[in-house]
Design an enzyme around this catalytic site. Structure first.
Site, PDB file in Angstrom:
ATOM      1  N   LYS A  95       0.788  -1.232   0.000  1.00 20.94           N
ATOM      2  CA  LYS A  95       0.000   0.000   0.000  1.00 20.94           C
ATOM      3  C   LYS A  95       0.820   1.283   0.000  1.00 20.94           C
ATOM      4  O   LYS A  95       0.341   2.331  -0.442  1.00 20.94           O
ATOM      5  CB  LYS A  95      -0.945  -0.006   1.202  1.00 20.94           C
ATOM      6  CG  LYS A  95      -2.107  -0.986   1.107  1.00 20.94           C
ATOM      7  CD  LYS A  95      -3.166  -0.509   0.141  1.00 20.94           C
ATOM      8  CE  LYS A  95      -4.431  -1.357   0.237  1.00 20.94           C
ATOM      9  NZ  LYS A  95      -5.499  -0.864  -0.641  1.00 20.94           N
ATOM     10  N   SER A 118       0.514  -9.818  -0.794  1.00 23.96           N
ATOM     11  CA  SER A 118       0.396  -8.358  -0.724  1.00 23.96           C
ATOM     12  C   SER A 118       0.683  -7.723   0.628  1.00 23.96           C
ATOM     13  O   SER A 118       0.986  -6.535   0.692  1.00 23.96           O
ATOM     14  CB  SER A 118      -1.013  -7.940  -1.176  1.00 23.96           C
ATOM     15  OG  SER A 118      -1.992  -8.555  -0.347  1.00 23.96           O
TER      16      SER A 118
END
Length: 395
Positions: free
Chosen positions: A47, A296
């Site tokens: 992110k 992720s």
């Protein structure tokens, strides 16, 4: 979008996350698996890429107003870190169900944290209210072209390190990560296949593709909290429709298996949302291809780690719970445990109940948990016990 320029700016804040070849996931899937470990990225997730890319592009006037974001955790940390690096105030609205570790780290990076609602969508509405009231600049976690541009830099790194990549497998929550990766990857290599994976309990992309329009799910129920999104982004739906070849779903049990394998075989810890691609590898129709699953994020609560390992052991038949009835007389329990020992299973827990009503009045029920080497080992154990006249009841 200019992914190359974005990457140049991001290099000053990113950590290298080189591909890791996985023998175990390759064997399980029938493909050559190279893990992209964004769980090892700064702030523990991908992110930071989109957040930093968005905030660095703000005007001086916008920077003075400060930024606000809504997040289940990883976007929060990315925004908080980026804002701190660029000298900007950050306010983050997080669901009340957000794991404590994500809340703590967001505060550590200097952001003001507001806990509100049960899922991301609730936090999003609160953040939009504060944006209007206080004049903050809203940094969307996935429905923003600058954020997508930042996330897409992952594809550049993958194809630079492994140019002959055939398939990239990406988690889907709101759709920002897969939108950025898919558009960047297809720009560089049009024939590459992009596959998205989302939890079956929050399959908003699957629902949108099925209905050929964005829909809002009645609930988002999954242990993959970072992808517990009831509605994918508008921009993201367009990108998924245009660039993504297939979207798969996995359930929570499949996630526990993938978590166990990653932890045990690679000594790598990742969060539940991050391992969605690993859990889906056995569902790929391709064989013998070079496949890159993007792990992720790695921000997971320690208690959740323990729970995932325990459930993964059960799911992989490494832990077996069963009940067996034995005569209520001296020496019978010893006979039972001797058979278990001879088969090579390890008793983890044993309890018996003399007072439970059974079909044969003088029998008692024994509840046993054993550690095994897998399905075949359990079958051998059951066969050995049944040969001696015991009736097994799985629990």
């Amino acid at each position: 979008m200019n992914f190359i320029t974005a990457r140049e700016h991001l290099q000053k804040v990113l950590l290298p996350t080189h591909l890791i070849y996985s023998p175990i996931f390759s064997e399980e899937s029938g493909n050559l698996i190279y893990i992209k470990p964004e769980n090892l990225q700064k702030t523990g997730a991908f992110k930071i890429r989109g957040a930093y890319n968005k905030i660095r592009k703000l005007t001086e006037e916008e920077k003075k107003r400060g930024v606000i974001a809504s997040s289940a955790g990883n976007h929060a940390q990315g925004v908080a870190y980026a804002a701190r690096e660029l000298g900007i105030k950050a306010v983050i609205v997080m669901p009340q169900t957000t794991p404590l570790i994500k809340v703590q780290f967001t505060k550590k990076y200097g952001a003001e944290v507001i806990l509100y609602g049960e899922v991301y969508d609730d936090a999003y509405q609160k953040a939009k209210e504060l944006e209007e009231k206080e004049g903050y600049v809203f940094v969307h976690p996935f429905d923003d072209p600058d954020v997508l541009e930042g996330q897409g830099t992952i594809a550049l790194e993958i194809l630079e390190e492994l140019p002959n990549t055939d398939v990239i497998v990406v988690p889907i929550g709101g759709g920002g990560l897969i939108s950025g990766i898919a558009s960047a990857a297809k720009e560089l290599k049009p024939d590459i296949k992009i596959i998205g994976v989302e939890p079956s309990g929050a399959a908003s992309a699957t629902a949108a593709l099925k209905n050929n329009k964005i829909v809002t799910l009645p609930e988002a129920n999954t242990i993959a909290d970072g992808t517990a999104v009831k509605r994918i982004g508008t921009l993201n739906f367009d990108y998924i429709t245009k660039y993504v070849d297939e979207v798969l779903t996995v359930d929570d049990y499949e996630l526990t298996e993938a978590f166990l394998l990653l932890t045990e075989k690679h000594k790598i810890i990742a969060e539940n949302s991050g391992i969605l691609p690993l859990a889906a590898l056995k569902k790929l129709t391709d064989r013998g291809k070079k496949v890159v699953p993007v792990v992720s994020g790695g921000n997971i609560d320690v208690l959740m780690i323990s729970s995932m390992i325990s459930k993964g052991l059960v799911s992989r038949d490494r832990i077996f719970n069963f009940a067996v009835n034995i005569p209520d007389r001296p020496g019978e329990l010893a006979k039972l445990t001797q058979i278990i020992a001879q088969v090579g299973a390890n008793i983890v827990k044993l309890a018996h109940n003399q007072f439970k009503n059974l079909s044969r009045f003088r029998d008692k029920e024994v509840l046993i948990t054993v550690e095994t080497n897998g399905t075949a080992h359990i079958e051998n154990l059951i066969e050995a016990l049944e040969k001696k006249g015991y009736e097994i009841s799985k629990r």
